[in-house]
Design a protein around this motif. Structure first.
Motif, PDB file in Angstrom:
ATOM      1  N   VAL A  39       4.278  -9.369  -8.817  1.00  0.00           N
ATOM      2  CA  VAL A  39       3.419  -9.682  -7.687  1.00  0.00           C
ATOM      3  C   VAL A  39       3.141  -8.108  -7.472  1.00  0.00           C
ATOM      4  O   VAL A  39       2.749  -7.739  -5.910  1.00  0.00           O
ATOM      5  N   PRO A  40       3.072  -6.989  -7.922  1.00  0.00           N
ATOM      6  CA  PRO A  40       2.897  -5.793  -7.228  1.00  0.00           C
ATOM      7  C   PRO A  40       1.830  -5.306  -6.859  1.00  0.00           C
ATOM      8  O   PRO A  40       2.080  -4.341  -5.677  1.00  0.00           O
ATOM      9  N   ASN A  41       0.870  -5.778  -6.753  1.00  0.00           N
ATOM     10  CA  ASN A  41      -0.598  -5.306  -7.013  1.00  0.00           C
ATOM     11  C   ASN A  41      -0.490  -4.859  -5.389  1.00  0.00           C
ATOM     12  O   ASN A  41      -0.726  -5.850  -4.178  1.00  0.00           O
TER      13      ASN A  41
ATOM     14  N   MET B  58      18.180  -3.812  -4.460  1.00  0.00           N
ATOM     15  CA  MET B  58      17.171  -4.140  -2.991  1.00  0.00           C
ATOM     16  C   MET B  58      16.023  -4.961  -3.779  1.00  0.00           C
ATOM     17  O   MET B  58      15.643  -4.288  -4.817  1.00  0.00           O
ATOM     18  N   TYR B  59      15.302  -5.633  -3.114  1.00  0.00           N
ATOM     19  CA  TYR B  59      14.496  -6.781  -3.313  1.00  0.00           C
ATOM     20  C   TYR B  59      13.510  -7.235  -1.969  1.00  0.00           C
ATOM     21  O   TYR B  59      13.671  -7.167  -0.896  1.00  0.00           O
ATOM     22  N   TRP B  60      12.105  -6.876  -2.269  1.00  0.00           N
ATOM     23  CA  TRP B  60      10.881  -7.271  -1.945  1.00  0.00           C
ATOM     24  C   TRP B  60      10.175  -8.127  -1.647  1.00  0.00           C
ATOM     25  O   TRP B  60      10.046  -8.577  -3.303  1.00  0.00           O
ATOM     26  N   TYR B  61      10.347  -9.813  -0.615  1.00  0.00           N
ATOM     27  CA  TYR B  61       9.569 -10.896  -1.968  1.00  0.00           C
ATOM     28  C   TYR B  61       8.676 -11.130  -0.918  1.00  0.00           C
ATOM     29  O   TYR B  61       8.708 -11.184   0.513  1.00  0.00           O
ATOM     30  N   ARG B  62       7.580 -12.020  -1.111  1.00  0.00           N
ATOM     31  CA  ARG B  62       6.728 -12.093   0.002  1.00  0.00           C
ATOM     32  C   ARG B  62       6.598 -13.791   0.445  1.00  0.00           C
ATOM     33  O   ARG B  62       6.972 -14.362  -1.166  1.00  0.00           O
ATOM     34  N   GLN B  63       6.486 -14.723   1.584  1.00  0.00           N
ATOM     35  CA  GLN B  63       6.334 -15.708   0.828  1.00  0.00           C
ATOM     36  C   GLN B  63       5.191 -15.972   1.649  1.00  0.00           C
ATOM     37  O   GLN B  63       4.788 -15.814   2.358  1.00  0.00           O
TER      38      GLN B  63
END
Lengths: 114, 115
Positions: A60-62, A32-37
Protein backbone atom coordinates in the motif's frame (compact mmCIF):
# COMPACT_ATOMS: atom_id res chain seq x y z
CA UNK A 1 18.72 -1.63 24.60
CA UNK A 2 16.70 0.90 22.57
CA UNK A 3 15.89 -1.39 19.60
CA UNK A 4 13.52 0.36 17.15
CA UNK A 5 12.50 3.88 18.15
CA UNK A 6 9.61 5.74 16.54
CA UNK A 7 8.64 9.38 16.94
CA UNK A 8 6.19 10.96 17.46
CA UNK A 9 3.91 8.66 19.46
CA UNK A 10 0.75 10.58 18.50
CA UNK A 11 -0.03 13.20 15.86
CA UNK A 12 -3.09 14.95 14.49
CA UNK A 13 -2.88 16.41 11.00
CA UNK A 14 -5.25 18.49 8.94
CA UNK A 15 -6.11 17.34 5.43
CA UNK A 16 -3.38 18.42 3.02
CA UNK A 17 -0.65 18.85 5.63
CA UNK A 18 2.66 17.03 5.41
CA UNK A 19 4.72 15.25 8.02
CA UNK A 20 7.57 12.81 8.50
CA UNK A 21 7.36 9.81 10.79
CA UNK A 22 10.79 9.07 12.19
CA UNK A 23 12.23 5.59 12.73
CA UNK A 24 15.69 4.68 13.95
CA UNK A 25 17.22 1.36 15.03
CA UNK A 26 20.45 0.69 16.91
CA UNK A 27 20.85 -3.02 16.03
CA UNK A 28 22.73 -2.46 12.77
CA UNK A 29 19.96 -4.22 10.86
CA UNK A 30 20.03 -4.03 7.07
CA UNK A 31 16.31 -4.58 6.48
CA UNK A 32 13.70 -2.07 7.57
CA UNK A 33 9.96 -1.87 6.99
CA UNK A 34 6.98 0.43 7.40
CA UNK A 35 3.60 -1.13 8.13
CA UNK A 36 0.23 0.46 8.82
CA UNK A 37 -2.35 -1.15 11.08
CA UNK A 38 -6.06 -0.49 10.71
CA UNK A 39 -8.71 -2.08 12.98
CA UNK A 40 -9.62 -5.57 11.81
CA UNK A 41 -7.16 -5.38 8.90
CA UNK A 42 -3.90 -6.64 10.34
CA UNK A 43 -0.69 -4.95 9.21
CA UNK A 44 -0.12 -3.87 5.62
CA UNK A 45 3.36 -3.23 4.22
CA UNK A 46 3.88 0.31 2.90
CA UNK A 47 7.58 0.39 1.98
CA UNK A 48 10.68 -1.55 2.81
CA UNK A 49 14.45 -1.19 2.49
CA UNK A 50 17.15 -3.82 2.12
CA UNK A 51 19.99 -1.44 2.92
CA UNK A 52 21.12 2.18 2.83
CA UNK A 53 20.12 3.77 -0.46
CA UNK A 54 17.76 0.95 -1.49
CA UNK A 55 13.99 1.12 -1.03
CA UNK A 56 11.00 -0.55 -2.65
CA UNK A 57 7.22 -0.41 -2.55
CA UNK A 58 5.10 -2.71 -0.48
CA UNK A 59 1.41 -3.49 -0.73
CA UNK A 60 0.00 0.00 0.00
CA UNK A 61 2.59 2.66 -1.02
CA UNK A 62 0.31 5.34 -2.50
CA UNK A 63 0.51 8.67 -0.65
CA UNK A 64 3.82 7.84 1.05
CA UNK A 65 7.51 8.25 0.36
CA UNK A 66 10.61 6.92 2.08
CA UNK A 67 14.35 7.37 2.05
CA UNK A 68 17.23 5.40 3.56
CA UNK A 69 20.40 7.48 3.72
CA UNK A 70 21.88 5.57 6.67
CA UNK A 71 21.58 2.05 8.06
CA UNK A 72 19.98 3.38 11.23
CA UNK A 73 17.23 5.66 9.91
CA UNK A 74 14.18 4.99 7.75
CA UNK A 75 11.78 7.99 7.75
CA UNK A 76 8.29 7.80 6.23
CA UNK A 77 6.95 10.94 4.54
CA UNK A 78 3.30 11.86 4.03
CA UNK A 79 3.10 14.70 1.52
CA UNK A 80 -0.63 15.53 1.36
CA UNK A 81 -2.38 13.92 4.28
CA UNK A 82 -5.80 12.40 3.63
CA UNK A 83 -8.37 10.92 6.07
CA UNK A 84 -7.65 7.47 4.59
CA UNK A 85 -4.17 7.72 6.10
CA UNK A 86 -5.56 7.74 9.63
CA UNK A 87 -3.92 4.66 11.09
CA UNK A 88 -1.26 3.34 13.44
CA UNK A 89 2.14 3.15 11.77
CA UNK A 90 4.81 0.66 12.77
CA UNK A 91 8.43 0.59 11.78
CA UNK A 92 10.27 -2.74 11.97
CA UNK A 93 13.72 -4.11 11.28
CA UNK A 94 15.51 -7.40 10.85
CA UNK A 95 19.07 -8.46 10.20
CA UNK A 96 19.28 -10.88 7.25
CA UNK A 97 15.84 -10.57 5.65
CA UNK A 98 15.39 -14.35 5.76
CA UNK A 99 11.91 -15.88 5.42
CA UNK A 100 11.94 -17.15 8.99
CA UNK A 101 13.56 -14.20 10.68
CA UNK A 102 12.07 -12.30 13.60
CA UNK A 103 10.95 -8.72 13.04
CA UNK A 104 11.66 -6.15 15.72
CA UNK A 105 8.90 -3.53 15.90
CA UNK A 106 8.81 -0.02 17.27
CA UNK A 107 5.96 1.05 19.55
CA UNK A 108 4.07 2.82 16.77
CA UNK A 109 2.82 6.25 15.76
CA UNK A 110 -0.91 6.88 16.00
CA UNK A 111 -1.87 9.34 13.27
CA UNK A 112 -5.24 11.03 12.80
CA UNK A 113 -6.01 13.10 9.72
CA UNK A 114 -9.00 15.39 10.19
CA UNK B 1 -1.57 -11.38 -3.58
CA UNK B 2 -1.15 -13.73 -0.70
CA UNK B 3 -3.83 -13.58 1.99
CA UNK B 4 -4.04 -14.95 5.51
CA UNK B 5 -7.49 -15.38 7.03
CA UNK B 6 -7.48 -15.42 10.80
CA UNK B 7 -10.40 -16.58 12.95
CA UNK B 8 -12.10 -15.80 15.14
CA UNK B 9 -11.67 -12.02 15.07
CA UNK B 10 -12.81 -11.67 18.70
CA UNK B 11 -12.63 -14.15 21.57
CA UNK B 12 -13.91 -13.47 25.09
CA UNK B 13 -13.48 -16.29 27.59
CA UNK B 14 -13.22 -16.99 31.30
CA UNK B 15 -9.97 -17.76 33.07
CA UNK B 16 -9.13 -21.46 32.89
CA UNK B 17 -10.82 -22.12 29.54
CA UNK B 18 -9.02 -23.44 26.48
CA UNK B 19 -9.08 -21.73 23.09
CA UNK B 20 -7.81 -22.12 19.54
CA UNK B 21 -7.08 -19.44 16.97
CA UNK B 22 -6.84 -20.38 13.31
CA UNK B 23 -4.84 -18.90 10.45
CA UNK B 24 -5.63 -20.11 6.92
CA UNK B 25 -4.41 -19.34 3.42
CA UNK B 26 -4.73 -20.68 -0.10
CA UNK B 27 -1.01 -19.94 -0.57
CA UNK B 28 2.03 -21.84 0.63
CA UNK B 29 4.34 -20.01 3.01
CA UNK B 30 7.93 -20.90 3.85
CA UNK B 31 7.32 -19.95 7.46
CA UNK B 32 4.50 -18.94 9.76
CA UNK B 33 5.04 -16.63 12.68
CA UNK B 34 2.77 -15.74 15.59
CA UNK B 35 3.02 -12.35 17.26
CA UNK B 36 1.33 -10.93 20.33
CA UNK B 37 0.56 -7.23 20.61
CA UNK B 38 -0.38 -5.21 23.68
CA UNK B 39 -2.21 -1.84 23.46
CA UNK B 40 0.14 0.99 22.54
CA UNK B 41 2.98 -1.35 21.64
CA UNK B 42 4.31 -3.08 18.56
CA UNK B 43 3.91 -6.82 17.92
CA UNK B 44 6.32 -9.16 19.69
CA UNK B 45 7.27 -12.53 18.21
CA UNK B 46 6.02 -15.62 20.05
CA UNK B 47 7.14 -18.40 17.71
CA UNK B 48 8.22 -19.28 14.17
CA UNK B 49 7.31 -22.59 12.50
CA UNK B 50 8.92 -23.60 9.20
CA UNK B 51 8.29 -27.31 8.62
CA UNK B 52 4.95 -28.75 7.49
CA UNK B 53 3.34 -30.56 10.44
CA UNK B 54 5.62 -28.87 12.95
CA UNK B 55 4.35 -28.41 16.50
CA UNK B 56 5.97 -26.03 18.97
CA UNK B 57 5.07 -25.47 22.60
CA UNK B 58 5.66 -22.35 24.64
CA UNK B 59 4.43 -23.05 28.18
CA UNK B 60 0.61 -23.16 27.83
CA UNK B 61 0.68 -22.17 24.14
CA UNK B 62 0.86 -24.77 21.38
CA UNK B 63 1.52 -23.76 17.78
CA UNK B 64 1.03 -26.00 14.77
CA UNK B 65 1.96 -25.57 11.10
CA UNK B 66 -0.23 -27.43 8.62
CA UNK B 67 1.24 -30.28 6.60
CA UNK B 68 0.84 -28.28 3.37
CA UNK B 69 2.23 -25.09 4.99
CA UNK B 70 -0.96 -23.20 4.19
CA UNK B 71 -2.44 -22.98 7.66
CA UNK B 72 -1.53 -22.74 11.31
CA UNK B 73 -3.20 -22.78 14.69
CA UNK B 74 -2.51 -21.40 18.15
CA UNK B 75 -3.97 -23.28 21.10
CA UNK B 76 -3.92 -21.86 24.62
CA UNK B 77 -4.58 -24.18 27.54
CA UNK B 78 -6.06 -22.84 30.78
CA UNK B 79 -6.08 -19.21 29.65
CA UNK B 80 -5.11 -16.53 32.14
CA UNK B 81 -5.92 -12.79 32.22
CA UNK B 82 -2.29 -12.14 31.32
CA UNK B 83 -2.92 -13.81 27.95
CA UNK B 84 -5.22 -10.93 26.98
CA UNK B 85 -4.05 -9.17 23.83
CA UNK B 86 -4.07 -9.13 20.04
CA UNK B 87 -2.67 -12.24 18.40
CA UNK B 88 -1.39 -11.97 14.83
CA UNK B 89 -0.27 -14.68 12.45
CA UNK B 90 2.17 -13.74 9.71
CA UNK B 91 3.38 -15.69 6.69
CA UNK B 92 6.95 -15.34 5.47
CA UNK B 93 8.64 -16.36 2.26
CA UNK B 94 7.12 -17.29 -1.07
CA UNK B 95 7.52 -20.46 -3.05
CA UNK B 96 10.26 -19.84 -5.60
CA UNK B 97 10.85 -16.21 -4.63
CA UNK B 98 12.86 -13.96 -2.34
CA UNK B 99 10.87 -12.36 0.41
CA UNK B 100 13.43 -9.89 1.82
CA UNK B 101 11.89 -10.57 5.21
CA UNK B 102 8.50 -9.20 4.22
CA UNK B 103 5.54 -10.68 6.07
CA UNK B 104 1.87 -11.09 5.17
CA UNK B 105 -0.27 -10.60 8.26
CA UNK B 106 -3.66 -11.99 9.19
CA UNK B 107 -6.35 -9.61 10.50
CA UNK B 108 -5.64 -10.53 14.12
CA UNK B 109 -7.61 -12.06 16.98
CA UNK B 110 -8.47 -9.91 19.99
CA UNK B 111 -8.45 -12.20 23.03
CA UNK B 112 -9.95 -11.13 26.34
CA UNK B 113 -9.61 -13.45 29.33
CA UNK B 114 -11.86 -12.52 32.24
CA UNK B 115 -10.79 -13.35 35.82
Amino acid sequence: NAGVTQTPKFRILKIGQSMTLQCTQDMNHNYMYWYRQDPGMGLKLIYYSVGAGITDKGEVPNGYNVSRSTTEDFPLRLELAAPSQTSVYFCASTNRGAFNEKLFFGSGTQLSVL
Amino acid sequence: TQLLEQSPQFLSIQEGENLTVYCNSSSVFSSLQWYRQEPGEGPVLLVTVVTGGEVKKLKRLTFQFGDARKDSSLHITAAQPGDTGLYLCAGGGYAGGTSYGKLTFGQGTILTVHP
